[in-house]
Design an enzyme around this catalytic site. Sequence first.
Site, short mmCIF file in Angstrom:
data_model
loop_
_atom_site.label_atom_id
_atom_site.label_comp_id
_atom_site.label_asym_id
_atom_site.label_seq_id
_atom_site.Cartn_x
_atom_site.Cartn_y
_atom_site.Cartn_z
N GLY A 89 4.66 -13.62 8.99
CA GLY A 89 5.70 -12.58 9.07
C GLY A 89 6.36 -12.25 7.75
O GLY A 89 7.24 -11.41 7.68
N ASP A 113 3.22 -8.11 10.30
CA ASP A 113 4.63 -8.50 10.04
C ASP A 113 5.64 -7.54 10.67
O ASP A 113 6.79 -7.90 10.84
CB ASP A 113 4.90 -8.58 8.53
CG ASP A 113 3.92 -9.48 7.82
OD1 ASP A 113 3.41 -10.40 8.47
OD2 ASP A 113 3.67 -9.25 6.62
N THR A 167 0.84 -1.20 0.00
CA THR A 167 0.00 0.00 0.00
C THR A 167 0.87 1.25 0.00
O THR A 167 0.59 2.22 -0.72
CB THR A 167 -0.93 -0.01 1.24
OG1 THR A 167 -1.75 -1.17 1.17
CG2 THR A 167 -1.81 1.22 1.31
N GLN A 207 -3.65 -15.40 13.53
CA GLN A 207 -2.81 -14.29 13.98
C GLN A 207 -3.34 -12.94 13.51
O GLN A 207 -2.94 -11.89 14.02
CB GLN A 207 -1.38 -14.46 13.44
CG GLN A 207 -0.68 -15.66 14.01
CD GLN A 207 0.47 -16.12 13.13
OE1 GLN A 207 1.61 -15.80 13.39
NE2 GLN A 207 0.16 -16.88 12.09
N ARG A 208 -4.19 -12.95 12.50
CA ARG A 208 -4.70 -11.68 11.96
C ARG A 208 -6.12 -11.36 12.42
O ARG A 208 -6.58 -10.23 12.27
CB ARG A 208 -4.69 -11.74 10.43
CG ARG A 208 -3.31 -11.73 9.83
CD ARG A 208 -3.23 -10.90 8.57
NE ARG A 208 -4.30 -11.04 7.65
CZ ARG A 208 -4.17 -11.50 6.39
NH1 ARG A 208 -2.98 -11.89 5.95
NH2 ARG A 208 -5.19 -11.55 5.58
N THR A 242 0.50 -3.70 9.70
CA THR A 242 0.79 -5.07 9.30
C THR A 242 1.23 -5.86 10.52
O THR A 242 1.98 -5.35 11.36
CB THR A 242 1.90 -5.20 8.22
OG1 THR A 242 2.34 -6.56 8.17
CG2 THR A 242 3.11 -4.33 8.48
O1 F6P Z 1 1.35 -9.46 5.43
C1 F6P Z 1 0.48 -10.08 6.34
C2 F6P Z 1 0.41 -11.56 6.08
O2 F6P Z 1 -0.43 -12.14 7.04
C3 F6P Z 1 1.76 -12.26 6.05
O3 F6P Z 1 2.29 -12.51 7.32
C4 F6P Z 1 1.42 -13.51 5.26
O4 F6P Z 1 2.54 -14.01 4.60
C5 F6P Z 1 0.39 -13.01 4.28
O5 F6P Z 1 -0.15 -11.81 4.80
C6 F6P Z 1 -0.72 -14.00 4.01
O6 F6P Z 1 -1.51 -13.49 2.99
P1 F6P Z 1 -2.96 -14.05 2.64
O7 F6P Z 1 -3.91 -13.48 3.67
O8 F6P Z 1 -3.23 -13.53 1.28
O9 F6P Z 1 -2.91 -15.53 2.72
#
Ligand code: F6P
Length: 363
Positions: free
Chosen positions: A185, A142, A120, A289-290, A140
Amino acid sequence: MKTLKRIAILTGGGDCPGLNAVIRSIAKPAMAYFGATVIGIEDGFEGLVEGRHRDLSYRDVSGILHLGGTILGTSNKGDPFHFPVVTPSGIEVQDCSSRAIDHYNDLNLDALFAIGGDGTMHIVDKFSDMGLNFIGVPKTIDNDLASTDVTFGYDSALSVATEAIDRLQTTASAHHRVMVVEVMGRYAGWIALGAGLAGGADVILIPEIPFHWNKVFEFVQERSRRGGRFSIVCVAEGAKPADGDIVVKEKDVRRTDPVRLGGIGELVGKKITEATGLETRVTVLGHLQRGGSPTPYDRILATKYGSMALQLATEGKFGYMVSLRGTDVIGVPVKQAIMKLRTVPPDSQLVLAARAVGTSFGD
Ligand code: F6P
């Protein structure tokens, strides 16, 4: 100070906890102090190219501080300069930046706030060079953006990964197993290092310190011989052996970063079992984790970021990104932030502290 009458917000790239907290802290004061119209661009830059947006009300941006995800939606396939277009001969990546600029102009904006990661910020930089009024807000899990000490989302991911390691410790100990946990990450080892340290992992493998298979095998075997009858191995998805390469799950040209990492955890688990005979189990934390609520730290950081982003816009500091330096949030040129990825310095205090308590990096 410039009065802001019409502003827009978008969230780009992978989501992370704290995006809604930023949206709220830009939109609420803009509405309250300037009576501004706040427009939400849907699904990141994809929505800017396709002209998808909606006006946000005060109500829309209330009660969202604690919510994970993003009320605006996001996409990691919407880079206007490399936009995937469906053609009769399949998907073609085209430069659709002029469509995004047309929609930006149609909206008659004083400022557009783009909340996102590395991809971005590269887009923010390009549009800023073209004279558009963009402000960047770094997010992020990461934590790999240069020019800021921390991105919001990292602390939340760290708390999920640390809790997972805590849980793995008890079951590993009960069954005398080697537990491998793969964390996200991308090309930086911040999550593996932070969670590994906080969770007391015995081995931490990160991209910045290529590991040697034998060192890992010997370490877990030695622990088992000495009576430590289980081991926790925390592996960053981007970790690689000194004699090998990163493990790629898939490549997708439509993505801003076409490479999707994943699979190193399984490989490490399989090789440890083969080489040592120790029983091994692998956990891939993935998108856990997200997801979910931001931690208090991320809510506070995101709120500080949002309010500084708005201030930068009132000062006409376009092409800037908010950034944490020590305890202060300041503005820095986005160009600085995209010059390189912020990776773990192999001689950083965090690495040294982990080594001091007996953690192996497999090197
Ligand atoms: O950049 C954030 C992240 O969660 C990274 O840690 C990971 O490699 C990637 O995005 C995963 O992407 P997606 O959600 O497209 O699978």
